[in-house]
Design a protein around this motif. Structure first.
Motif, short mmCIF file in Angstrom:
data_model
loop_
_atom_site.label_atom_id
_atom_site.label_comp_id
_atom_site.label_asym_id
_atom_site.label_seq_id
_atom_site.Cartn_x
_atom_site.Cartn_y
_atom_site.Cartn_z
N THR A 29 0.83 -1.21 0.00
CA THR A 29 0.00 0.00 0.00
C THR A 29 0.86 1.25 0.00
N GLN A 30 1.93 1.25 0.80
CA GLN A 30 2.81 2.41 0.85
C GLN A 30 3.45 2.67 -0.51
N ARG A 31 3.88 1.61 -1.18
CA ARG A 31 4.49 1.78 -2.49
C ARG A 31 3.46 2.27 -3.50
N ALA A 32 2.24 1.69 -3.43
CA ALA A 32 1.20 2.08 -4.39
C ALA A 32 0.77 3.54 -4.18
N ASN A 33 0.62 3.93 -2.93
CA ASN A 33 0.21 5.29 -2.64
C ASN A 33 1.28 6.30 -3.01
N ALA A 34 2.54 5.90 -2.83
CA ALA A 34 3.63 6.79 -3.20
C ALA A 34 3.66 7.01 -4.71
N ASN A 35 3.34 5.95 -5.47
CA ASN A 35 3.36 6.07 -6.92
C ASN A 35 2.17 6.84 -7.47
N THR A 36 1.02 6.73 -6.80
CA THR A 36 -0.20 7.37 -7.30
C THR A 36 -0.50 8.69 -6.64
N GLY A 37 0.19 8.98 -5.52
CA GLY A 37 -0.05 10.24 -4.83
C GLY A 37 -1.30 10.24 -3.98
N ILE A 38 -1.83 9.07 -3.59
CA ILE A 38 -3.03 8.98 -2.77
C ILE A 38 -2.63 9.07 -1.30
N SER A 39 -3.23 9.99 -0.56
CA SER A 39 -2.91 10.15 0.85
C SER A 39 -3.66 9.11 1.67
N SER A 40 -3.19 8.89 2.92
CA SER A 40 -3.83 7.91 3.80
C SER A 40 -5.26 8.31 4.12
N SER A 41 -5.50 9.59 4.36
CA SER A 41 -6.85 10.05 4.69
C SER A 41 -7.80 9.84 3.54
N ASN A 42 -7.35 10.09 2.31
CA ASN A 42 -8.21 9.87 1.14
C ASN A 42 -8.49 8.39 0.93
N ALA A 43 -7.50 7.56 1.21
CA ALA A 43 -7.68 6.12 1.06
C ALA A 43 -8.71 5.60 2.05
N MET A 44 -8.67 6.09 3.31
CA MET A 44 -9.64 5.67 4.32
C MET A 44 -11.04 6.13 3.95
N GLU A 45 -11.14 7.35 3.42
CA GLU A 45 -12.46 7.86 3.02
C GLU A 45 -13.03 7.04 1.88
N TYR A 46 -12.17 6.61 0.96
CA TYR A 46 -12.61 5.80 -0.17
C TYR A 46 -13.14 4.45 0.31
N ARG A 47 -12.59 3.91 1.39
CA ARG A 47 -12.98 2.59 1.90
C ARG A 47 -14.09 2.65 2.94
N GLN A 48 -14.53 3.85 3.30
CA GLN A 48 -15.58 3.98 4.30
C GLN A 48 -16.88 3.35 3.81
N ARG A 49 -17.53 2.58 4.66
CA ARG A 49 -18.81 1.95 4.34
C ARG A 49 -19.86 2.36 5.35
N PHE A 50 -21.12 2.25 4.95
CA PHE A 50 -22.21 2.55 5.87
C PHE A 50 -22.43 1.41 6.85
N GLY A 51 -22.29 0.18 6.37
CA GLY A 51 -22.50 -0.97 7.25
C GLY A 51 -22.24 -2.28 6.55
N PHE A 52 -22.46 -3.38 7.28
CA PHE A 52 -22.25 -4.73 6.74
C PHE A 52 -23.35 -5.66 7.24
N ILE A 53 -23.66 -6.63 6.41
CA ILE A 53 -24.45 -7.79 6.83
C ILE A 53 -23.53 -9.00 6.71
N SER A 54 -23.47 -9.83 7.75
CA SER A 54 -22.55 -10.97 7.77
C SER A 54 -23.30 -12.26 8.07
N VAL A 55 -22.87 -13.31 7.43
CA VAL A 55 -23.35 -14.65 7.75
C VAL A 55 -22.13 -15.54 7.90
N GLY A 56 -22.16 -16.45 8.90
CA GLY A 56 -20.97 -17.25 9.11
C GLY A 56 -21.21 -18.53 9.89
#
Length: 234
Positions: A29-56
């Motif tokens: 991730t560090q190498r990919a972000n360094a190459n693309t210029g994506i900051s950690s805060s932007n990456a976390m915002e991109y992965r933010q979800r409203f919720g999950f349903i799980s079965v297991g």
């Protein structure tokens, strides 16, 4: 059979796999972000979800000097979870599951052949995003309820007895994202059922509570993007 050593070996193996995977993913991730210029805060915002349903599926493993540890043996279990992110990685959730046990010592629990435990509780927790595709969460239960259904030995009829208790659970999970809306997980929980079983005074310590581990696997289905509070603010 003493299950403590296999439990420790299993947990250590899972920990080593998670640690090595995390290290590899962090470096990638560090190498990919360094190459693309994506900051950690932007990456976390991109992965933010409203919720999950799980079965297991989970495996309950009884433990301790109590009626569950001495008298019952875990067989299998199923669970369902609904989790919503209140703000960023802080979340609330609802758990509903069932665990199945065989009786290994009738002199401890009585003339039963098997026990079914229905488990329900709300929970609160926090999730970490240490690397791309990886989510690590810690959680604790709130307002837990446990219901035991004890089936007796009887070939001609389904005879059973019911007991209730208060359930507490502390757990961790490891999620791996297969896509933005689908992931697989491994989780572990330590659960305690404080029962209302009425027994002779000399047996109170044995039946006052039951302890067991839960090791599970399953699938998460993601719901929406953005947490609850940020969605209202924005």
């Amino acid at each position: 059979m003493n299950l403590r050593l296999p439990i420790k070996i299993f947990c250590l193996s899972i920990f080593m796999v998670i640690t090595m995977t995390m290290f590899s993913q962090v470096r990638s991730t560090q190498r990919a972000n360094a190459n693309t210029g994506i900051s950690s805060s932007n990456a976390m915002e991109y992965r933010q979800r409203f919720g999950f349903i799980s079965v297991g599926y989970h495996s309950p493993i009884t433990t301790g000097d109590n009626f569950m540890g001495q008298g019952l043996e875990g067989k299998s279990g199923l669970d369902f979870k609904f989790q919503i992110y209140v703000y960023k990685q802080f979340f609330l959730g609802l758990y509903s599951g069932v665990s199945y046990f065989d009786v290994k010592d009738t002199s401890v629990v009585g003339n039963y052949k098997k026990t079914t435990l229905a488990e329900n509780y709300f929970y609160v927790g926090y999730e970490f995003l240490p690397a791309d595709r990886i989510r690590l969460g810690v959680l604790a239960s709130l307002f837990g309820d446990a219901r035991f259904k004890n089936n007796f030995f009887n070939e001609s009829a389904n005879v059973y007895q019911k007991d209730r208790g208060k359930l507490s659970s502390f757990g961790v999970y490891f999620n791996y994202e297969l896509s933005s809306h689908l992931m697989v997980y491994i989780d572990y929980a330590y659960r305690t059922s404080k029962t209302d079983i009425r027994v002779a005074p000399e047996l109170n310590d044995l039946f006052e509570r039951g302890n067991y581990h839960s090791i599970g696997v399953g699938i998460n289905f993601a719901l929406g993007t953005g947490d609850l509070i940020s969605g209202f603010i924005n």
